[in-house]
Design a protein around this motif. Structure first.
Motif, mmCIF file in Angstrom:
data_model
loop_
_atom_site.group_PDB
_atom_site.id
_atom_site.type_symbol
_atom_site.label_atom_id
_atom_site.label_comp_id
_atom_site.label_asym_id
_atom_site.label_seq_id
_atom_site.Cartn_x
_atom_site.Cartn_y
_atom_site.Cartn_z
ATOM 1 N N VAL A 101 -6.167 -9.168 -10.032
ATOM 2 C CA VAL A 101 -6.584 -9.401 -8.641
ATOM 3 C C VAL A 101 -7.597 -8.315 -8.302
ATOM 4 N N THR A 102 -8.878 -8.651 -8.365
ATOM 5 C CA THR A 102 -9.895 -7.614 -8.188
ATOM 6 C C THR A 102 -10.439 -7.567 -6.758
ATOM 7 N N GLY A 103 -10.959 -6.418 -6.408
ATOM 8 C CA GLY A 103 -11.567 -6.231 -5.096
ATOM 9 C C GLY A 103 -12.075 -4.807 -4.984
ATOM 10 N N LYS A 104 -12.858 -4.549 -3.924
ATOM 11 C CA LYS A 104 -13.395 -3.199 -3.754
ATOM 12 C C LYS A 104 -12.512 -2.384 -2.794
ATOM 13 N N CYS A 105 -12.302 -1.140 -3.145
ATOM 14 C CA CYS A 105 -11.566 -0.232 -2.249
ATOM 15 C C CYS A 105 -11.772 1.210 -2.695
ATOM 16 N N ASP A 106 -11.234 2.131 -1.899
ATOM 17 C CA ASP A 106 -11.197 3.538 -2.293
ATOM 18 C C ASP A 106 -9.905 3.698 -3.107
ATOM 19 N N PRO A 107 -9.987 3.888 -4.419
ATOM 20 C CA PRO A 107 -8.784 3.869 -5.256
ATOM 21 C C PRO A 107 -7.706 4.871 -4.831
ATOM 22 N N PHE A 108 -8.122 6.093 -4.521
ATOM 23 C CA PHE A 108 -7.118 7.115 -4.193
ATOM 24 C C PHE A 108 -6.379 6.769 -2.896
ATOM 25 N N SER A 109 -7.157 6.352 -1.868
ATOM 26 C CA SER A 109 -6.522 5.989 -0.596
ATOM 27 C C SER A 109 -5.600 4.789 -0.775
ATOM 28 N N ALA A 110 -6.034 3.843 -1.605
ATOM 29 C CA ALA A 110 -5.218 2.644 -1.833
ATOM 30 C C ALA A 110 -3.920 3.019 -2.566
ATOM 31 N N GLU A 111 -4.023 3.906 -3.542
ATOM 32 C CA GLU A 111 -2.813 4.339 -4.271
ATOM 33 C C GLU A 111 -1.844 5.059 -3.336
ATOM 34 N N MET A 112 -2.429 5.872 -2.452
ATOM 35 C CA MET A 112 -1.602 6.621 -1.504
ATOM 36 C C MET A 112 -0.862 5.656 -0.571
ATOM 37 N N LEU A 113 -1.573 4.629 -0.142
ATOM 38 C CA LEU A 113 -0.959 3.635 0.742
ATOM 39 C C LEU A 113 0.140 2.860 0.004
ATOM 40 N N ILE A 114 -0.155 2.407 -1.207
ATOM 41 C CA ILE A 114 0.837 1.636 -1.975
ATOM 42 C C ILE A 114 2.092 2.498 -2.209
ATOM 43 N N ALA A 115 1.864 3.770 -2.564
ATOM 44 C CA ALA A 115 2.990 4.665 -2.846
ATOM 45 C C ALA A 115 3.882 4.841 -1.616
ATOM 46 N N ARG A 116 3.235 5.062 -0.459
ATOM 47 C CA ARG A 116 4.030 5.280 0.768
ATOM 48 C C ARG A 116 4.781 4.004 1.151
ATOM 49 N N CYS A 117 4.097 2.854 0.969
ATOM 50 C CA CYS A 117 4.761 1.575 1.266
ATOM 51 C C CYS A 117 5.974 1.380 0.353
ATOM 52 N N LEU A 118 5.822 1.761 -0.914
ATOM 53 C CA LEU A 118 6.947 1.627 -1.846
ATOM 54 C C LEU A 118 8.108 2.525 -1.412
ATOM 55 N N GLU A 119 7.773 3.755 -1.016
ATOM 56 C CA GLU A 119 8.835 4.685 -0.603
ATOM 57 C C GLU A 119 9.569 4.176 0.639
ATOM 58 N N VAL A 120 8.783 3.697 1.610
ATOM 59 C CA VAL A 120 9.393 3.160 2.836
ATOM 60 C C VAL A 120 10.275 1.957 2.487
ATOM 61 N N SER A 121 9.796 1.125 1.584
ATOM 62 C CA SER A 121 10.559 -0.065 1.185
ATOM 63 C C SER A 121 11.842 0.328 0.450
ATOM 64 N N MET A 122 11.740 1.352 -0.419
ATOM 65 C CA MET A 122 12.928 1.820 -1.145
ATOM 66 C C MET A 122 13.973 2.331 -0.157
ATOM 67 N N ASP A 123 13.519 3.121 0.832
ATOM 68 C CA ASP A 123 14.452 3.668 1.826
ATOM 69 C C ASP A 123 15.094 2.548 2.634
ATOM 70 N N SER A 124 14.284 1.535 2.936
ATOM 71 C CA SER A 124 14.812 0.410 3.699
ATOM 72 C C SER A 124 15.817 -0.392 2.862
ATOM 73 N N ALA A 125 15.523 -0.561 1.587
ATOM 74 C CA ALA A 125 16.421 -1.326 0.704
ATOM 75 C C ALA A 125 17.742 -0.581 0.524
ATOM 76 N N GLY A 126 17.661 0.733 0.365
ATOM 77 C CA GLY A 126 18.876 1.546 0.226
ATOM 78 C C GLY A 126 19.393 1.630 -1.195
ATOM 79 N N LYS A 127 20.337 2.570 -1.376
ATOM 80 C CA LYS A 127 20.926 2.872 -2.686
ATOM 81 C C LYS A 127 21.492 1.631 -3.365
#
Lengths: 117, 210
Positions: free
Chosen positions: B126-152
């Motif tokens: 799935v290709t597209g243009k973006c700022d790679p570092f900012s996009a990685e930072m966003l994906i990472a934070r979204c994953l962390e928030v999702s993990m916390d929401s999902a729970g142990k």
């Protein structure tokens, strides 16, 4: 003298236990805090060697629980980085604190010191 | 400077530091295992020298274990290199599937500490243009928030796909409500990354749209 090793890296903890057994120690191993809490009741363990950072239950948390189950048990902590935070939080109270990778001779020396050999 | 100009300075550095620290722990573990396996080989060799019978099969198994750890270390370093180069160019063509896969790999230790399983569903480029570092930072934070929401002891699944002209990264498996603070942080990060983030509680879903 029975020693229990706890680390979530199976290959590390099993090899370390075998190497300690070659040096005359009765060393058992498990890969989680939950397993350690069951295992500690099986034998008269005198020393636990715990990884500081483990998923689910850290080595520091495990120590608190083991203190209730086996009062008087001695502890050696193994840490990946030896961060000052880990040390302050509780590893400083342990009988010893080693940073991975450990030299087996250093570990044996610390075990003997902890056990007063 | 490259893309870090577009990411709020200290937050970007903190993210870089967090990922670097995680990688260094992973590499340390690999080295510690190799150290013990090699030590075991040495012990067995010394004992064989003293007359103990040595099973050649045991040596082969130990050698394979060492080789596997070298492979594991190599993968960690390759991911580290890929991540380090994501600050090189402020905007470029990326594969969002590949990028999501990288972030999930970099956050394996975080997921493990939170006792959450992260599954990346098979997908296409799935290709597209973006700022790679900012996009990685966003994906990472979204994953962390999702993990916390999902729970142990729960699982989140991640899907990457194209929908019309949009590139979507969707995370399923959220259970608990996402806090207002987290939502605000995600909004700020998504602005930097040129994306939008939406949380759909009744579908247990978080979506990042580029």
């Amino acid at each position: 003298m029975n020693i229990l090793l706890v680390d979530d890296e199976l290959e590390l903890v099993s090899a370390l236990a075998e190497r300690l057994s070659f040096r005359g120690f009765e060393a058992d191993w498990v890969t989680s805090g939950a397993e350690a809490m069951d295992k500690i009741l099986e034998k008269d363990y005198v020393l636990a060697i715990l990884d500081v950072k483990m998923p689910r239950m850290s080595g520091l948390e495990l120590r608190k629980r083991l203190e209730h189950l086996r009062p008087g048990l001695k502890y050696i902590f193994l840490s990946g980085h030896g961060s000052e935070d880990d040390y302050k939080v509780g590893a400083a109270k342990a009988d010893s604190y080693l940073v991975k990778p450990v030299k087996i001779e250093d570990l044996v020396e610390r075990i003997n010191l902890a056990l007063g050999n | 400077m490259g893309s870090s100009d577009t990411v709020q300075g200290r937050d970007g550095l903190c993210f870089f530091g967090k990922v670097s620290a995680t990688i260094s722990h992973d590499v340390k573990n690999v080295l510690a295992i190799i150290n013990e396996e090699a030590g075991l080989l040495q012990d067995l060799s010394l004992m064989a020298g003293q007359g103990m019978e040595l099973d050649p099969e045991r040596l082969v198994k130990l050698a394979v274990k060492i080789q596997n750890q070298v492979k594991r270390g190599d993968t960690i370093i390759k991911n580290m290199n890929k991540f380090a180069h994501s600050v090189d160019i402020a905007k470029c063509e990326v594969d969002f599937y590949d990028m999501t896969s990288l972030v999930i790999a970099l956050f394996t230790r975080v997921a493990s500490a939170k006792c959450v399983t992260v599954i990346l569903k098979e997908g296409e480029i799935v290709t597209g243009k973006c700022d790679p570092f900012s996009a990685e930072m966003l994906i990472a934070r979204c994953l962390e928030v999702s993990m916390d929401s999902a729970g142990k002891n729960h699982e989140i699944s991640v899907e990457v796909f194209s929908k019309n002209s949009e590139r979507v990264i969707s995370v399923h498996g959220l259970r608990l409500e996402v806090s207002e603070n987290d939502l605000q942080a995600l909004e700020a990060l998504s602005k930097n990354a040129g994306a939008t983030v939406s949380v759909v509680p009744h579908d247990s879903l978080l979506e990042i749209i580029f």
